[in-house]
Design a protein around this motif. Structure first.
Motif, short mmCIF file in Angstrom:
data_model
loop_
_atom_site.label_atom_id
_atom_site.label_comp_id
_atom_site.label_asym_id
_atom_site.label_seq_id
_atom_site.Cartn_x
_atom_site.Cartn_y
_atom_site.Cartn_z
N ALA A 184 0.83 -1.21 0.00
CA ALA A 184 0.00 0.00 0.00
C ALA A 184 0.86 1.25 0.00
N GLU A 185 1.92 1.27 0.79
CA GLU A 185 2.81 2.43 0.83
C GLU A 185 3.52 2.63 -0.51
N ALA A 186 3.94 1.53 -1.13
CA ALA A 186 4.61 1.64 -2.43
C ALA A 186 3.65 2.16 -3.50
N ALA A 187 2.40 1.72 -3.42
CA ALA A 187 1.41 2.13 -4.42
C ALA A 187 1.11 3.62 -4.34
N ALA A 188 1.31 4.23 -3.18
CA ALA A 188 0.94 5.64 -2.98
C ALA A 188 2.04 6.61 -3.37
N ARG A 189 3.20 6.11 -3.82
CA ARG A 189 4.35 6.98 -4.10
C ARG A 189 4.55 7.17 -5.60
N ASP A 190 5.14 8.31 -5.95
CA ASP A 190 5.63 8.55 -7.31
C ASP A 190 7.13 8.30 -7.29
N TRP A 191 7.58 7.25 -7.97
CA TRP A 191 8.96 6.78 -7.81
C TRP A 191 9.93 7.35 -8.83
N GLY A 192 9.47 7.96 -9.88
CA GLY A 192 10.39 8.51 -10.86
C GLY A 192 11.12 7.41 -11.62
N THR A 193 12.33 7.71 -12.08
CA THR A 193 13.06 6.79 -12.97
C THR A 193 14.32 6.20 -12.32
N ALA A 194 14.54 6.47 -11.03
CA ALA A 194 15.81 6.05 -10.42
C ALA A 194 15.77 4.64 -9.84
N VAL A 195 14.61 3.96 -9.87
CA VAL A 195 14.49 2.64 -9.26
C VAL A 195 15.35 1.63 -10.01
N SER A 196 16.16 0.89 -9.26
CA SER A 196 17.02 -0.13 -9.85
C SER A 196 16.35 -1.50 -9.85
N VAL A 197 15.75 -1.87 -8.73
CA VAL A 197 15.13 -3.18 -8.58
C VAL A 197 14.21 -3.14 -7.37
N VAL A 198 13.20 -4.00 -7.36
CA VAL A 198 12.29 -4.13 -6.23
C VAL A 198 12.33 -5.58 -5.74
N LEU A 199 12.55 -5.75 -4.45
CA LEU A 199 12.47 -7.07 -3.85
C LEU A 199 11.11 -7.23 -3.19
N CYS A 200 10.48 -8.36 -3.41
CA CYS A 200 9.21 -8.69 -2.74
C CYS A 200 9.49 -9.88 -1.83
N LEU A 201 9.36 -9.66 -0.52
CA LEU A 201 9.82 -10.65 0.46
C LEU A 201 8.72 -11.02 1.44
N ASP A 202 8.64 -12.30 1.74
CA ASP A 202 7.96 -12.76 2.94
C ASP A 202 9.08 -12.92 3.97
N GLU A 203 9.24 -11.93 4.83
CA GLU A 203 10.43 -11.89 5.68
C GLU A 203 10.50 -13.07 6.64
N ALA A 204 9.36 -13.68 6.95
CA ALA A 204 9.38 -14.86 7.81
C ALA A 204 10.02 -16.06 7.12
N ARG A 205 10.04 -16.03 5.78
CA ARG A 205 10.61 -17.16 5.02
C ARG A 205 11.78 -16.72 4.14
N ALA A 206 12.31 -15.54 4.40
CA ALA A 206 13.37 -15.01 3.53
C ALA A 206 14.66 -15.81 3.61
N LEU A 207 14.92 -16.44 4.75
CA LEU A 207 16.08 -17.33 4.88
C LEU A 207 15.60 -18.76 4.75
N GLY A 208 15.51 -19.23 3.52
CA GLY A 208 15.06 -20.59 3.28
C GLY A 208 16.17 -21.60 3.50
N PRO A 209 15.87 -22.87 3.28
CA PRO A 209 16.89 -23.90 3.44
C PRO A 209 17.99 -23.78 2.40
N VAL A 210 19.13 -24.38 2.67
CA VAL A 210 20.25 -24.37 1.73
C VAL A 210 19.83 -25.06 0.44
N ARG A 211 20.15 -24.43 -0.69
CA ARG A 211 19.73 -24.95 -1.99
C ARG A 211 20.91 -25.59 -2.72
N THR A 212 20.61 -26.57 -3.56
CA THR A 212 21.61 -27.16 -4.44
C THR A 212 21.54 -26.53 -5.82
N VAL A 213 20.33 -26.19 -6.26
CA VAL A 213 20.11 -25.57 -7.56
C VAL A 213 19.57 -24.17 -7.32
#
Length: 415
Positions: A184-213
């Motif tokens: 909601a906060e992101a939707a209410a802003r005018d971001w211009g052209t300087a944005v490099s990337v946006v991360l979308c995170l479920d912070e409770a699961r952001a550190l998942g198990p070790v991956r092989t692939v």
């Protein structure tokens, strides 16, 4: 030789370019930050096709070319276009740090288990559905597909509880900014052209198990799970034989949106989510709603559960689905199938126990422009008998109809 130099997001802009470069191509800010070789032509990168044509003129004359790009130009960058036009062997690539790597570094997270999806010059819906389905996603943005649009889509579409957006702007510059916001906060802003990337995170699961692939999660090792792997009421669940064919016709994948209408126990919804799709389950019974949520939690997937009766509740669902599964029956079935078919982009699959419902459901699919086919599924399972012997126990027959629309070009992240 074409030398491709990645700059910014942690890699300094080189003060001196390779000696003898006859042509230097890049964004205005990159070009302004370097000292051009004496006599070199400078082209500010705008539309790609004219720049490639100019590069071709220099390559034909065997004159060296330098291309300046942001971050790692081999990661959703200009290396692909150059390699397609001139061949990989003509390229010398000197990568910088990608914006994705830099953004995850800023928030102190590994990203080998992240899914990266580009919305730059592409349809936003694929990125939105990946964000709904996966707990750690990096979205490469573009005009009309930035943090505001992404936040609005997540806010008004299927529920994504616990998601936070990390907006990284002007990475690697003095104006760098990294902000955590709700959709909601992101939707209410005018971001211009300087944005490099946006991360979308479920912070409770952001550190998942070790991956092989790295990257896109592996498909589950099993699907069409046994009924006893779901909580259900009085055997009111789509049997695994039916579910297996339904999944094959639905084709759920990462980047898709799937509806499970008349979801019951949510077995189809959960299986589609396990295969990577964003899923909305529609159920009219209150106890069924809780049962679906419990089954989704048990299998570690996100399913947005909508309490209401179809077809009326379908009008309030945001976003057209790629595929729809319709379970159950009742007099409203033709209207439900028709409402789903009018919005489905690729396929509608209908499961029915009553033979009387088949003609009307088929008519609803064909009237919406779908090519329709179907089968009667009858199966017998092995069942033990006293004395160490086995019999065949028949399950109730089920009609499975499916309608397929003419394929729609996809921006799926797996392509």
């Amino acid at each position: 030789m074409i030398t491709v130099v990645g700059t910014g997001t942690g890699a300094p802009v080189p003060e001196d370019l390779p000696a003898g470069a006859a042509l230097v191509v890049g964004g205005r800010r990159h070009l302004d930050a370097v000292r051009l070789p004496e006599g070199a032509e400078r082209i500010v990168l705008g539309p790609l096709a004219p720049a490639l044509d100019t590069i071709a003129e220099y390559v034909d004359k065997e004159l060296p070319v330098v291309v300046l790009a942001s971050g790692d130009p081999g990661f959703f960058g200009i290396v692909r276009a150059l390699a397609e036009r001139f061949g990989p062997r003509r390229l010398e690539v000197r990568p910088g740090v990608s914006s994705v790597a830099a953004a995850f570094a800023r928030v102190g997270l590994p990203w080998d288990d992240a899914v990266v999806v580009s919305a730059h010059g592409r349809e936003l819906r694929t990125a939105v559905n990946v964000c709904r389905a996966r707990p750690k996603v990096a979205v490469l943005t573009g005009p009309g597909a930035g943090p505001a649009e992404l936040g609005a889509a997540l806010l008004h579409g299927p529920g994504v509880p616990g998601r936070v957006l990390v907006v990284a702007s002007a990475l690697g510059s003095a104006q760098e900014r990294v902000e955590r916001l709700t959709p909601a906060e992101a939707a209410a802003r005018d971001w211009g052209t300087a944005v490099s990337v946006v991360l979308c995170l479920d912070e409770a699961r952001a550190l998942g198990p070790v991956r092989t692939v790295a990257g896109v999660p592996a498909r589950p090792s099993r699907w069409a799970l046994d009924e006893d792997e779901f909580t259900h009421r009085d055997s009111m669940i789509t049997k695994f034989e039916v579910r297996a064919l339904a999944l094959a016709r639905l084709g759920p994948r990462l980047g898709d949106l799937v509806w499970d209408v008349g979801s019951g126990s949510g077995s189809v919804a959960v299986e589609c989510a396990r295969l990577g799709a964003a899923v909305v389950a529609v159920e009219k019974a209150a106890d069924g709603v809780e049962r679906i949520r419990a089954n989704a939690r048990a299998h570690g997937v996100d399913v947005d559960v909508v309490h209401g009766a179809a077809p009326d509740v379908l009008a309030g669902l945001a976003g057209d689905p790629d595929a729809v599964f319709v379970g159950g029956g009742g007099r409203e079935l033709p209207a439900v199938v028709g409402a789903c078919a009018r919005r489905a982009r690729r396929a509608v699959v209908v499961a029915m126990a009553a033979v009387d419902r088949v003609p009307a459901a088929r008519e609803a699919l064909t009237a919406a422009g779908f090519t329709c086919d179907g089968v009667l599924l009858q199966s017998s399972r092995l069942a033990p008998l006293p004395g160490d012997v086995t019999r065949l126990a028949a399950t109730n027959p089920v009609f499975l109809l499916w309608g397929v629309r003419t394929p729609v070009p996809s921006e799926g992240v797996l392509q």
